[in-house]
Design a protein around this motif. Sequence first.
Motif, PDB file in Angstrom:
ATOM      1  N   GLY A  37      -6.758  -2.993  -8.068  1.00 24.69           N
ATOM      2  CA  GLY A  37      -7.056  -2.759  -6.655  1.00 24.69           C
ATOM      3  C   GLY A  37      -6.820  -1.315  -6.269  1.00 24.69           C
ATOM      4  N   SER A  38      -7.137  -1.003  -5.021  1.00 18.01           N
ATOM      5  CA  SER A  38      -7.186   0.390  -4.565  1.00 18.01           C
ATOM      6  C   SER A  38      -5.909   0.905  -3.932  1.00 18.01           C
ATOM      7  CB  SER A  38      -8.322   0.530  -3.535  1.00 18.01           C
ATOM      8  OG  SER A  38      -8.116  -0.339  -2.420  1.00 18.01           O
ATOM      9  N   GLN A  39      -5.018   0.010  -3.486  1.00 17.44           N
ATOM     10  CA  GLN A  39      -3.985   0.402  -2.521  1.00 17.44           C
ATOM     11  C   GLN A  39      -2.654   0.839  -3.130  1.00 17.44           C
ATOM     12  OE1 GLN A  39      -4.922  -2.639  -3.262  1.00 17.44           O
ATOM     13  NE2 GLN A  39      -3.293  -4.136  -3.017  1.00 17.44           N
ATOM     14  N   LYS A  40      -2.642   1.087  -4.426  1.00 16.61           N
ATOM     15  CA  LYS A  40      -1.390   1.475  -5.064  1.00 16.61           C
ATOM     16  C   LYS A  40      -1.548   2.836  -5.742  1.00 16.61           C
ATOM     17  CE  LYS A  40      -0.053  -3.378  -5.459  1.00 16.61           C
ATOM     18  NZ  LYS A  40       1.122  -3.478  -4.600  1.00 16.61           N
ATOM     19  N   GLY A  41      -1.754   2.849  -7.044  1.00 15.73           N
ATOM     20  CA  GLY A  41      -1.861   4.121  -7.751  1.00 15.73           C
ATOM     21  C   GLY A  41      -3.076   4.952  -7.370  1.00 15.73           C
ATOM     22  N   PRO A  90       0.816  -1.206   0.000  1.00 19.03           N
ATOM     23  CA  PRO A  90       0.000   0.000   0.000  1.00 19.03           C
ATOM     24  C   PRO A  90       0.860   1.272   0.000  1.00 19.03           C
ATOM     25  CG  PRO A  90      -0.747  -1.532   1.690  1.00 19.03           C
ATOM     26  CD  PRO A  90       0.571  -2.028   1.200  1.00 19.03           C
ATOM     27  N   THR A  91       0.292   2.331  -0.542  1.00 18.10           N
ATOM     28  CA  THR A  91       1.027   3.575  -0.678  1.00 18.10           C
ATOM     29  C   THR A  91       0.473   4.641   0.262  1.00 18.10           C
ATOM     30  OG1 THR A  91      -0.429   4.328  -2.479  1.00 18.10           O
ATOM     31  CG2 THR A  91       1.528   3.074  -3.106  1.00 18.10           C
ATOM     32  N   HIS A  92       1.120   5.790   0.239  1.00 24.56           N
ATOM     33  CA  HIS A  92       0.710   6.917   1.073  1.00 24.56           C
ATOM     34  C   HIS A  92      -0.721   7.336   0.751  1.00 24.56           C
ATOM     35  CE1 HIS A  92       0.875  10.717   3.215  1.00 24.56           C
ATOM     36  NE2 HIS A  92       0.591  11.367   2.106  1.00 24.56           N
ATOM     37  N   VAL A  93      -1.540   7.515   1.803  1.00 23.58           N
ATOM     38  CA  VAL A  93      -2.921   7.979   1.640  1.00 23.58           C
ATOM     39  C   VAL A  93      -2.963   9.467   1.988  1.00 23.58           C
ATOM     40  CG1 VAL A  93      -5.326   7.689   2.351  1.00 23.58           C
ATOM     41  CG2 VAL A  93      -3.800   5.698   2.251  1.00 23.58           C
ATOM     42  N   LEU A 101       5.044   5.405  -6.400  1.00 26.19           N
ATOM     43  CA  LEU A 101       3.759   5.480  -7.087  1.00 26.19           C
ATOM     44  C   LEU A 101       2.695   6.071  -6.167  1.00 26.19           C
ATOM     45  CD1 LEU A 101       2.124   1.914  -7.232  1.00 26.19           C
ATOM     46  CD2 LEU A 101       4.083   2.457  -5.801  1.00 26.19           C
ATOM     47  N   GLY A 102       1.595   6.466  -6.799  1.00 28.40           N
ATOM     48  CA  GLY A 102       0.507   7.068  -6.038  1.00 28.40           C
ATOM     49  C   GLY A 102       0.771   8.528  -5.737  1.00 28.40           C
ATOM     50  N   ASP A 103       0.456   8.957  -4.518  1.00 27.53           N
ATOM     51  CA  ASP A 103       0.700  10.340  -4.093  1.00 27.53           C
ATOM     52  C   ASP A 103       2.179  10.481  -3.762  1.00 27.53           C
ATOM     53  OD1 ASP A 103       0.035  13.005  -3.172  1.00 27.53           O
ATOM     54  OD2 ASP A 103       0.348  12.222  -1.152  1.00 27.53           O
ATOM     55  N   PHE A 104       2.942  11.041  -4.688  1.00 22.84           N
ATOM     56  CA  PHE A 104       4.398  11.024  -4.567  1.00 22.84           C
ATOM     57  C   PHE A 104       4.964  12.273  -5.226  1.00 22.84           C
ATOM     58  CE2 PHE A 104       8.627   9.054  -4.902  1.00 22.84           C
ATOM     59  CZ  PHE A 104       8.649   8.312  -3.726  1.00 22.84           C
ATOM     60  N   ASN A 105       5.994  12.876  -4.599  1.00 22.67           N
ATOM     61  CA  ASN A 105       6.612  14.070  -5.187  1.00 22.67           C
ATOM     62  C   ASN A 105       8.130  14.004  -5.069  1.00 22.67           C
ATOM     63  OD1 ASN A 105       7.255  14.799  -2.532  1.00 22.67           O
ATOM     64  ND2 ASN A 105       5.526  16.206  -2.346  1.00 22.67           N
ATOM     65  N   ASP A 106       8.809  15.034  -5.559  1.00 23.98           N
ATOM     66  CA  ASP A 106      10.274  15.032  -5.590  1.00 23.98           C
ATOM     67  C   ASP A 106      10.900  14.906  -4.195  1.00 23.98           C
ATOM     68  OD1 ASP A 106       9.796  15.388  -8.267  1.00 23.98           O
ATOM     69  OD2 ASP A 106      10.916  17.254  -8.462  1.00 23.98           O
ATOM     70  N   PRO A 107      10.480  15.709  -3.210  1.00 25.70           N
ATOM     71  CA  PRO A 107      11.091  15.576  -1.882  1.00 25.70           C
ATOM     72  C   PRO A 107      10.909  14.186  -1.274  1.00 25.70           C
ATOM     73  CG  PRO A 107       9.943  17.672  -2.045  1.00 25.70           C
ATOM     74  CD  PRO A 107       9.576  16.883  -3.268  1.00 25.70           C
ATOM     75  N   MET A 108       9.748  13.564  -1.512  1.00 22.08           N
ATOM     76  CA  MET A 108       9.539  12.211  -0.996  1.00 22.08           C
ATOM     77  C   MET A 108      10.521  11.242  -1.627  1.00 22.08           C
ATOM     78  SD  MET A 108       5.364  12.279  -1.079  1.00 22.08           S
ATOM     79  CE  MET A 108       5.044  10.635  -0.449  1.00 22.08           C
ATOM     80  N   LEU A 109      10.739  11.384  -2.930  1.00 17.52           N
ATOM     81  CA  LEU A 109      11.677  10.499  -3.615  1.00 17.52           C
ATOM     82  C   LEU A 109      13.101  10.721  -3.110  1.00 17.52           C
ATOM     83  CD1 LEU A 109      12.340   8.426  -5.797  1.00 17.52           C
ATOM     84  CD2 LEU A 109      12.584  10.313  -7.422  1.00 17.52           C
ATOM     85  N   LEU A 110      13.512  11.980  -3.012  1.00 16.77           N
ATOM     86  CA  LEU A 110      14.888  12.269  -2.587  1.00 16.77           C
ATOM     87  C   LEU A 110      15.127  11.839  -1.150  1.00 16.77           C
ATOM     88  CD1 LEU A 110      15.360  15.746  -4.308  1.00 16.77           C
ATOM     89  CD2 LEU A 110      16.263  13.521  -5.040  1.00 16.77           C
ATOM     90  N   GLY A 111      14.110  11.970  -0.306  1.00 13.63           N
ATOM     91  CA  GLY A 111      14.246  11.487   1.067  1.00 13.63           C
ATOM     92  C   GLY A 111      14.438   9.984   1.110  1.00 13.63           C
ATOM     93  N   THR A 112      13.688   9.268   0.288  1.00 14.10           N
ATOM     94  CA  THR A 112      13.807   7.812   0.228  1.00 14.10           C
ATOM     95  C   THR A 112      15.175   7.394  -0.280  1.00 14.10           C
ATOM     96  OG1 THR A 112      11.443   7.702  -0.284  1.00 14.10           O
ATOM     97  CG2 THR A 112      12.731   5.722  -0.674  1.00 14.10           C
ATOM     98  N   LEU A 113      15.625   8.028  -1.355  1.00 10.74           N
ATOM     99  CA  LEU A 113      16.919   7.673  -1.931  1.00 10.74           C
ATOM    100  C   LEU A 113      18.066   8.028  -0.985  1.00 10.74           C
ATOM    101  CD1 LEU A 113      16.316   8.758  -5.647  1.00 10.74           C
ATOM    102  CD2 LEU A 113      16.235   6.441  -4.683  1.00 10.74           C
ATOM    103  N   GLY A 133      -3.464   3.703 -12.682  1.00  7.29           N
ATOM    104  CA  GLY A 133      -3.221   5.051 -12.205  1.00  7.29           C
ATOM    105  C   GLY A 133      -1.755   5.427 -12.143  1.00  7.29           C
ATOM    106  N   SER A 134      -0.864   4.553 -12.654  1.00 14.15           N
ATOM    107  CA  SER A 134       0.577   4.827 -12.634  1.00 14.15           C
ATOM    108  C   SER A 134       1.214   4.690 -14.011  1.00 14.15           C
ATOM    109  CB  SER A 134       1.292   3.869 -11.668  1.00 14.15           C
ATOM    110  OG  SER A 134       0.728   3.909 -10.382  1.00 14.15           O
ATOM    111  N   ILE A 135       0.695   3.741 -14.788  1.00 15.38           N
ATOM    112  CA  ILE A 135       1.252   3.440 -16.103  1.00 15.38           C
ATOM    113  C   ILE A 135       0.082   3.342 -17.084  1.00 15.38           C
ATOM    114  CG2 ILE A 135       2.625   1.804 -17.453  1.00 15.38           C
ATOM    115  CD1 ILE A 135       3.848   0.839 -14.768  1.00 15.38           C
ATOM    116  N   ASP A 136       0.249   3.923 -18.252  1.00 13.65           N
ATOM    117  CA  ASP A 136      -0.809   3.933 -19.256  1.00 13.65           C
ATOM    118  C   ASP A 136      -1.288   2.520 -19.585  1.00 13.65           C
ATOM    119  OD1 ASP A 136      -2.379   5.709 -20.528  1.00 13.65           O
ATOM    120  OD2 ASP A 136      -0.851   6.470 -21.899  1.00 13.65           O
TER     121      ASP A 136
END
Length: 379
Positions: A186-190, A11-14, A338-350, A169-172
């Motif tokens: 399902g609901s819990q990803k994109g 599951p992703t960030h809600v 995937l899902g609700d995600f932005n640049d700062p979230m990605l850079l924090g993870t990396l 909701g993530s890939i065409d």
Amino acid sequence: MKTPKLFIPGPTHVTSEILEAMSKSQIGHRTPEISRIIEEITEGVKDLLYTKNKVLLMSNPASAMWEMGTKNSVIKGLLHTVNGAFSKKWLDISNQYDFHTNFIEYSWGKAIKIDDIDKLLSTGKFDTFAMVHNETSTGVTSKIPSVINEIKSINHPAIIMVDTISSLGSIDYYHDDWNVDVTVAGSQKGLMLPPGIAFNFISQNALDISIKNDYKRSYWDWSEMVKTNLNGFFPYTPSTNILFGLKEALRLIEEEGLDNIFKRHERHAKATRAAVNGWGIELLPMNDDEHSNSLTSLLFKENVNADNLRKIILDKFNTSLGTGLGKWAGKIIRIGHLGDFNDPMLLGTLSAVEMGLSLAEIEHKSGGILEAMNYLEKN
């Protein structure tokens, strides 16, 4: 311990907006209000797959909807393609049934290819063909249209069944244009929701087959769902609050725009791969044109315990990453973007991953995070 920040492939960030929508008071599941909501969200989710066909919503995990699709669409036999843990899971489910089952297995790091599909279908033992669009266990996306076109080229009437759980909701994805008969999601990803609601998108051809199918089923019967959904209801009590959340999720998706969402996922995927390449660590997908845009899998050398790295990152930085599954258990980590995600979230993870690599004393080059930053700045 604080609640870990989820950067797994679901599951992703809600979002706070969705959580707020889900916190509304319960309403009756036979009221005009819930009927209007169900009709609205039913039309809304169709837009995600560019379909005008029927969609059935149920208060279930996506795995249950795979079983529902199977029990309605298979009469003679089901031919599976297996290229990871989740496509293997669908095969395991089919092996519990009385119909004929077989599979074509590919490397767990490569996409589905045409190999031997036409030969096995031509035996006449199968009337349904199953594959996974985005194999979440490996981070590989298959070219679904080319596989379906090959099947159509031999004039085989197989019902085409596709898992799009981690690509919705993530890939065409084009349910109608690609001639897919059953799409499971399902609901819990994109869709940025908790687990708890899932979908069968079904063609008229698949629905016709299900009516002829005498496989015994009750809760899993499409016809009962179709009948009640026409009036905006369910044949049972649905989870109304997650329907409120889905309505809000669809509003947020429409506000950003699907094309922008797909571009955002692609941009974050490429930035992540830039970081991994900067660290000098291998990516699991073996072909450059098969990388997923919803997650990235890092493959480590034989002497590295990937689960220990995940534990260090979780304990030290409160960041939860995906584990290796099946054949890749203990050998890979999976970063969900995937899902609700932005640049700062990605850079924090990396950043957490790069620091974790150092703490775990895993051989790597420093500066992968800078490669990601440079990519994001320029794109």
